[in-house]
Design a protein around this motif. Structure first.
Motif, PDB file in Angstrom:
ATOM      1  N   LYS A   1     -14.121  12.126  23.571  1.00 22.16           N
ATOM      2  CA  LYS A   1     -13.995  10.905  22.762  1.00 22.16           C
ATOM      3  C   LYS A   1     -15.360  10.305  22.425  1.00 22.16           C
ATOM      4  O   LYS A   1     -15.528   9.700  21.380  1.00 22.16           O
ATOM      5  CB  LYS A   1     -13.141   9.867  23.504  1.00 22.16           C
ATOM      6  CG  LYS A   1     -11.683  10.323  23.680  1.00 22.16           C
ATOM      7  CD  LYS A   1     -10.813   9.204  24.233  1.00 22.16           C
ATOM      8  CE  LYS A   1      -9.425   9.705  24.610  1.00 22.16           C
ATOM      9  NZ  LYS A   1      -9.345  10.186  26.007  1.00 22.16           N
ATOM     10  N   ALA A   2     -16.340  10.486  23.331  1.00 26.90           N
ATOM     11  CA  ALA A   2     -17.657   9.878  23.084  1.00 26.90           C
ATOM     12  C   ALA A   2     -18.816  10.827  23.374  1.00 26.90           C
ATOM     13  O   ALA A   2     -19.976  10.466  23.182  1.00 26.90           O
ATOM     14  CB  ALA A   2     -17.808   8.604  23.913  1.00 26.90           C
TER      15      ALA A   2
ATOM     16  N   ASP B   1     -19.968   7.008  19.396  1.00 20.46           N
ATOM     17  CA  ASP B   1     -18.567   6.556  19.410  1.00 20.46           C
ATOM     18  C   ASP B   1     -18.279   5.741  20.665  1.00 20.46           C
ATOM     19  O   ASP B   1     -18.816   6.012  21.736  1.00 20.46           O
ATOM     20  CB  ASP B   1     -17.619   7.768  19.432  1.00 20.46           C
ATOM     21  CG  ASP B   1     -17.781   8.635  18.202  1.00 20.46           C
ATOM     22  OD1 ASP B   1     -17.113   8.371  17.208  1.00 20.46           O
ATOM     23  OD2 ASP B   1     -18.623   9.569  18.261  1.00 20.46           O
TER      24      ASP B   1
ATOM     25  N   THR C   1     -14.617   4.208  22.526  1.00 17.45           N
ATOM     26  CA  THR C   1     -13.159   4.138  22.401  1.00 17.45           C
ATOM     27  C   THR C   1     -12.591   3.394  23.609  1.00 17.45           C
ATOM     28  O   THR C   1     -13.233   3.288  24.649  1.00 17.45           O
ATOM     29  CB  THR C   1     -12.502   5.540  22.351  1.00 17.45           C
ATOM     30  OG1 THR C   1     -12.637   6.153  23.630  1.00 17.45           O
ATOM     31  CG2 THR C   1     -13.100   6.420  21.281  1.00 17.45           C
TER      32      THR C   1
ATOM     33  N   GLY D   1      -8.117   6.020  23.227  1.00 20.37           N
ATOM     34  CA  GLY D   1      -8.425   6.331  21.830  1.00 20.37           C
ATOM     35  C   GLY D   1      -7.759   5.392  20.826  1.00 20.37           C
ATOM     36  O   GLY D   1      -7.992   5.489  19.617  1.00 20.37           O
TER      37      GLY D   1
ATOM     38  N   LYS E   1      -8.357   2.316  20.298  1.00 15.81           N
ATOM     39  CA  LYS E   1      -9.395   1.506  19.663  1.00 15.81           C
ATOM     40  C   LYS E   1     -10.624   2.404  19.536  1.00 15.81           C
ATOM     41  O   LYS E   1     -10.988   3.091  20.512  1.00 15.81           O
ATOM     42  CB  LYS E   1      -9.676   0.313  20.583  1.00 15.81           C
ATOM     43  CG  LYS E   1     -10.507  -0.770  19.998  1.00 15.81           C
ATOM     44  CD  LYS E   1     -10.590  -1.972  20.954  1.00 15.81           C
ATOM     45  CE  LYS E   1     -11.582  -2.979  20.388  1.00 15.81           C
ATOM     46  NZ  LYS E   1     -11.923  -4.010  21.339  1.00 15.81           N
ATOM     47  N   HIS E   2     -11.250   2.433  18.374  1.00 16.48           N
ATOM     48  CA  HIS E   2     -12.415   3.312  18.176  1.00 16.48           C
ATOM     49  C   HIS E   2     -13.418   2.650  17.241  1.00 16.48           C
ATOM     50  O   HIS E   2     -13.038   2.079  16.224  1.00 16.48           O
ATOM     51  CB  HIS E   2     -11.959   4.663  17.587  1.00 16.48           C
ATOM     52  CG  HIS E   2     -13.109   5.530  17.173  1.00 16.48           C
ATOM     53  ND1 HIS E   2     -13.302   5.958  15.883  1.00 16.48           N
ATOM     54  CD2 HIS E   2     -14.154   6.021  17.885  1.00 16.48           C
ATOM     55  CE1 HIS E   2     -14.410   6.695  15.811  1.00 16.48           C
ATOM     56  NE2 HIS E   2     -14.949   6.743  17.007  1.00 16.48           N
ATOM     57  N   ASP E   3     -14.681   2.738  17.603  1.00 17.15           N
ATOM     58  CA  ASP E   3     -15.749   2.256  16.731  1.00 17.15           C
ATOM     59  C   ASP E   3     -16.970   3.149  16.910  1.00 17.15           C
ATOM     60  O   ASP E   3     -17.063   3.922  17.874  1.00 17.15           O
ATOM     61  CB  ASP E   3     -16.123   0.795  17.086  1.00 17.15           C
ATOM     62  CG  ASP E   3     -15.079  -0.189  16.586  1.00 17.15           C
ATOM     63  OD1 ASP E   3     -15.105  -0.504  15.383  1.00 17.15           O
ATOM     64  OD2 ASP E   3     -14.215  -0.605  17.386  1.00 17.15           O
TER      65      ASP E   3
ATOM     66  N   ASP F   1     -19.977   2.957  30.286  1.00 18.47           N
ATOM     67  CA  ASP F   1     -18.684   3.397  29.742  1.00 18.47           C
ATOM     68  C   ASP F   1     -17.731   3.776  30.877  1.00 18.47           C
ATOM     69  O   ASP F   1     -16.508   3.754  30.695  1.00 18.47           O
ATOM     70  CB  ASP F   1     -18.852   4.641  28.839  1.00 18.47           C
ATOM     71  CG  ASP F   1     -18.992   4.273  27.358  1.00 18.47           C
ATOM     72  OD1 ASP F   1     -19.144   3.081  27.048  1.00 18.47           O
ATOM     73  OD2 ASP F   1     -18.946   5.199  26.524  1.00 18.47           O
TER      74      ASP F   1
ATOM     75  N   LYS G   1     -18.111  -1.574  29.502  1.00 15.36           N
ATOM     76  CA  LYS G   1     -17.162  -1.349  28.406  1.00 15.36           C
ATOM     77  C   LYS G   1     -16.038  -2.378  28.359  1.00 15.36           C
ATOM     78  O   LYS G   1     -15.340  -2.488  27.341  1.00 15.36           O
ATOM     79  CB  LYS G   1     -16.588   0.078  28.469  1.00 15.36           C
ATOM     80  CG  LYS G   1     -15.978   0.497  27.148  1.00 15.36           C
ATOM     81  CD  LYS G   1     -15.861   1.998  26.986  1.00 15.36           C
ATOM     82  CE  LYS G   1     -14.544   2.499  27.466  1.00 15.36           C
ATOM     83  NZ  LYS G   1     -14.347   3.918  27.117  1.00 15.36           N
TER      84      LYS G   1
END
Ligand code: TMP
Length: 229
Positions: A8-9, A27, A29, A33, A35-37, A191, A206
């Motif tokens: 994911k990152a 990335d 999240t 997953g 929420k993702h930016d 994270d 996070k």
């Protein structure tokens, strides 16, 4: 380099010399997953923080996969056979622990170790050691070793963090085998850890993103600033 896995990152590449190159992407999240930016510069911040923690583990002879940082946002590591478990150590109540047991955030509860099976479709269920063994995910010997390793990581990283103004409330590690040796792998960053300011218990991890209570990059920069000072 050949892409081995895109998470994911992070992305993992075969370096060609038997090692792997792990890249922190920008990335971010949350919620499996949901929420993702993309936060420009996040990857290099995490790479720098991760380097500090893994070097600290190495200086305390805690076996791990880390070799060296090789670019702003990537590092070289031993290739390991990852055990598909998330091993969580909790010193203070937070996150899913509070939801599961109806406890308020911020109580000293640990260190306690929990195992979660990595399975996105099942939302990484919490499991006891007997279930891990019954499902053939790992052996009891390996689980006992992993637990000891996680507690060692907790001692080293908690003390280091506290010396830099941060409480390590909880964290997750992954472990894997390389040449028969169990190594701390994956990442140790905001994270995968909960860091709180020692005085105010303000989140610098996070959770800022999970709870949409500020700019995660500001929190991550502050963690790096404190760890580097
Ligand atoms: P939790 O309270 O959501 O179970 O999380 C405990 C710690 O583990 C927290 O520091 C975040 C970290 N973690 C991950 O790094 N990845 C994950 O997929 C999960 C569930 C937790």
């Amino acid at each position: 380099m050949k892409l081995l896995q895109r998470g994911k990152a992070k992305s993992v590449y075969a370096s060609g010399d038997g090692t792997v190159t792990i890249e922190f992407r920008d990335d971010i999240t949350a919620g499996n997953g949901a929420k993702h930016d993309v936060l420009k510069g996040k990857g290099s911040l995490l790479n720098a923080i991760n380097e500090i923690f893994f070097k600290e583990l190495s200086s305390h002879a805690v076996p791990n996969h880390y070799f060296e940082s090789i670019s702003e946002n990537s590092f070289k590591a031993r290739k390991v056979d990852i055990i598909p478990l998330e091993i969580v150590v909790r010193n203070y109540s937070a996150g899913s622990f509070c939801k599961r047991y109806g406890i308020e955030t911020g109580k000293k509860i640990g260190p306690i170790v929990e195992f979660f099976i990595k399975n996105d479709a099942l939302n990484d269920p919490l499991v006891c050691k007997d279930v891990v063994v019954k499902l053939n995910v790992s052996t009891i010997e390996t689980l006992n070793k992993a637990e000891k390793l996680a507690l060692k990581v907790n001692n080293v990283i908690s003390e280091f963090s506290e010396n830099h103004g941060l409480i390590l409330a909880d964290f997750k590690i992954e472990v894997g085998f390389h040449d028969g040796e169990l190594l701390v792998s994956d990442e140790i960053t905001p994270d995968t850890c909960r860091f709180w300011d020692v005085k105010t218990h303000e989140s610098l991890d996070k959770d800022v993103y999970r709870q949409s209570v500020g700019d995660p990059l500001i929190a991550y920069k502050e963690v790096l600033r404190r760890l580097s000072s």
